[in-house]
Design a protein around this motif. Sequence first.
Motif, PDB file in Angstrom:
ATOM      1  N   MET A  11       3.834   1.239   9.308  1.00  9.29           N
ATOM      2  CA  MET A  11       4.479   1.915   8.172  1.00  9.29           C
ATOM      3  C   MET A  11       5.981   2.080   8.388  1.00  9.29           C
ATOM      4  O   MET A  11       6.774   1.974   7.446  1.00  9.29           O
ATOM      5  N   GLY A  14       7.581  -1.330   7.778  1.00  8.56           N
ATOM      6  CA  GLY A  14       7.541  -1.584   6.342  1.00  8.56           C
ATOM      7  C   GLY A  14       8.549  -0.753   5.583  1.00  8.56           C
ATOM      8  O   GLY A  14       9.231  -1.244   4.681  1.00  8.56           O
ATOM      9  N   SER A  42       7.039  -8.321   1.913  1.00 10.19           N
ATOM     10  CA  SER A  42       6.710  -8.116   3.322  1.00 10.19           C
ATOM     11  C   SER A  42       6.687  -6.636   3.671  1.00 10.19           C
ATOM     12  O   SER A  42       5.779  -6.160   4.362  1.00 10.19           O
ATOM     13  N   ALA A  44       6.207  -4.080   1.632  1.00 12.12           N
ATOM     14  CA  ALA A  44       5.058  -3.439   0.981  1.00 12.12           C
ATOM     15  C   ALA A  44       3.759  -3.758   1.710  1.00 12.12           C
ATOM     16  O   ALA A  44       2.895  -2.888   1.890  1.00 12.12           O
ATOM     17  N   LEU A  45       3.601  -5.015   2.141  1.00 11.27           N
ATOM     18  CA  LEU A  45       2.381  -5.415   2.851  1.00 11.27           C
ATOM     19  C   LEU A  45       2.258  -4.680   4.182  1.00 11.27           C
ATOM     20  O   LEU A  45       1.169  -4.208   4.540  1.00 11.27           O
ATOM     21  N   GLY A  47       3.554  -1.766   4.939  1.00 10.68           N
ATOM     22  CA  GLY A  47       3.213  -0.380   4.647  1.00 10.68           C
ATOM     23  C   GLY A  47       1.748  -0.215   4.274  1.00 10.68           C
ATOM     24  O   GLY A  47       1.084   0.737   4.709  1.00 10.68           O
ATOM     25  N   LEU A  48       1.230  -1.163   3.463  1.00 16.16           N
ATOM     26  CA  LEU A  48      -0.179  -1.101   3.069  1.00 16.16           C
ATOM     27  C   LEU A  48      -1.100  -1.273   4.271  1.00 16.16           C
ATOM     28  O   LEU A  48      -2.105  -0.558   4.416  1.00 16.16           O
ATOM     29  N   LEU A  49      -0.764  -2.217   5.155  1.00 18.76           N
ATOM     30  CA  LEU A  49      -1.569  -2.408   6.361  1.00 18.76           C
ATOM     31  C   LEU A  49      -1.560  -1.157   7.228  1.00 18.76           C
ATOM     32  O   LEU A  49      -2.581  -0.802   7.835  1.00 18.76           O
ATOM     33  N   LEU A  51      -1.262   1.955   6.147  1.00 24.96           N
ATOM     34  CA  LEU A  51      -2.133   2.940   5.500  1.00 24.96           C
ATOM     35  C   LEU A  51      -3.605   2.613   5.730  1.00 24.96           C
ATOM     36  O   LEU A  51      -4.422   3.510   5.990  1.00 24.96           O
ATOM     37  N   VAL A  52      -3.939   1.317   5.639  1.00 26.85           N
ATOM     38  CA  VAL A  52      -5.333   0.908   5.870  1.00 26.85           C
ATOM     39  C   VAL A  52      -5.747   1.212   7.301  1.00 26.85           C
ATOM     40  O   VAL A  52      -6.842   1.725   7.561  1.00 26.85           O
ATOM     41  N   ARG A  53      -4.858   0.878   8.245  1.00 27.57           N
ATOM     42  CA  ARG A  53      -5.167   1.155   9.654  1.00 27.57           C
ATOM     43  C   ARG A  53      -5.350   2.647   9.885  1.00 27.57           C
ATOM     44  O   ARG A  53      -6.265   3.074  10.599  1.00 27.57           O
TER      45      ARG A  53
END
Length: 250
Positions: A11, A14, A42, A44-45, A47-49, A51-53
């Motif tokens: 995060m 990102g 890149s 955004a991806l 940051g999303l990864l 959050l998922v983690r």
Amino acid sequence: MRRYGPAVLLMLVGAAVLRIALFSDLYLRYVQGGLRPYLVASGALLGLLGLVRAALTARAARCGTDAADHGAHLVAEGHDHLHSHEGSPRVAWLLVLPAAALLLFPPPALGSYSAARDEARRAAESVGTFPALPAGDPVDLSVSQFGSRAVYDSGYSLRGRTVRLTGFVTPGDGGAWYVTRLRVACCAADATTSKVEIRGPDAPETDTWVTVTGTWRPRGELGYPSAWPPVLHATTVVRIAEPSDPYEER
């Protein structure tokens, strides 16, 4: 909290990319404007990864299972005596420093330090005729356009014309000074230098951005080192703020 380290790292990186590419024009100090969508995607991806983690780690904690340790244990069973239980390589934490720097202290655009070391990299060009300049004075030219016409134009299209150049100040020997721009094809790493020697007014402070209006003064023989750098006899020098995009395209 250690188990959330990889998520925080993703995060943070990102957020740093989005800070320079989505919420400001700082990315133009490092890459061409056309790369902005890729930087935003890149950031955004990442940051999303992150959050998922973080969500997966939180769910594993609620279930009483440390997913990272369990995965490392399974790997160890299949490889003799490998007992690493880290959720992510420690070396990955080195990304924290550049990410934090981009968030808090974005590096400036390249300036006189880089320009002074780039003269040997100027590409060879051939003497020839150039298209006619637009009607009306002063005519706005990039520093590289002015330099090309001054050094290689056998039609002498600059003769008798008043031109206006914008760039930053770099010092020369014996009190000489230059209006300089750095040209990039992709990013700051491939920057090359274009500069014009200014005659007349005293030099502003090094790295100051200025707009200079004046007339071309021929020097040397076209296409030869004696014609470089080109000379502009300035009538006005106006200090300006650094533009959001400090580089010229190649």
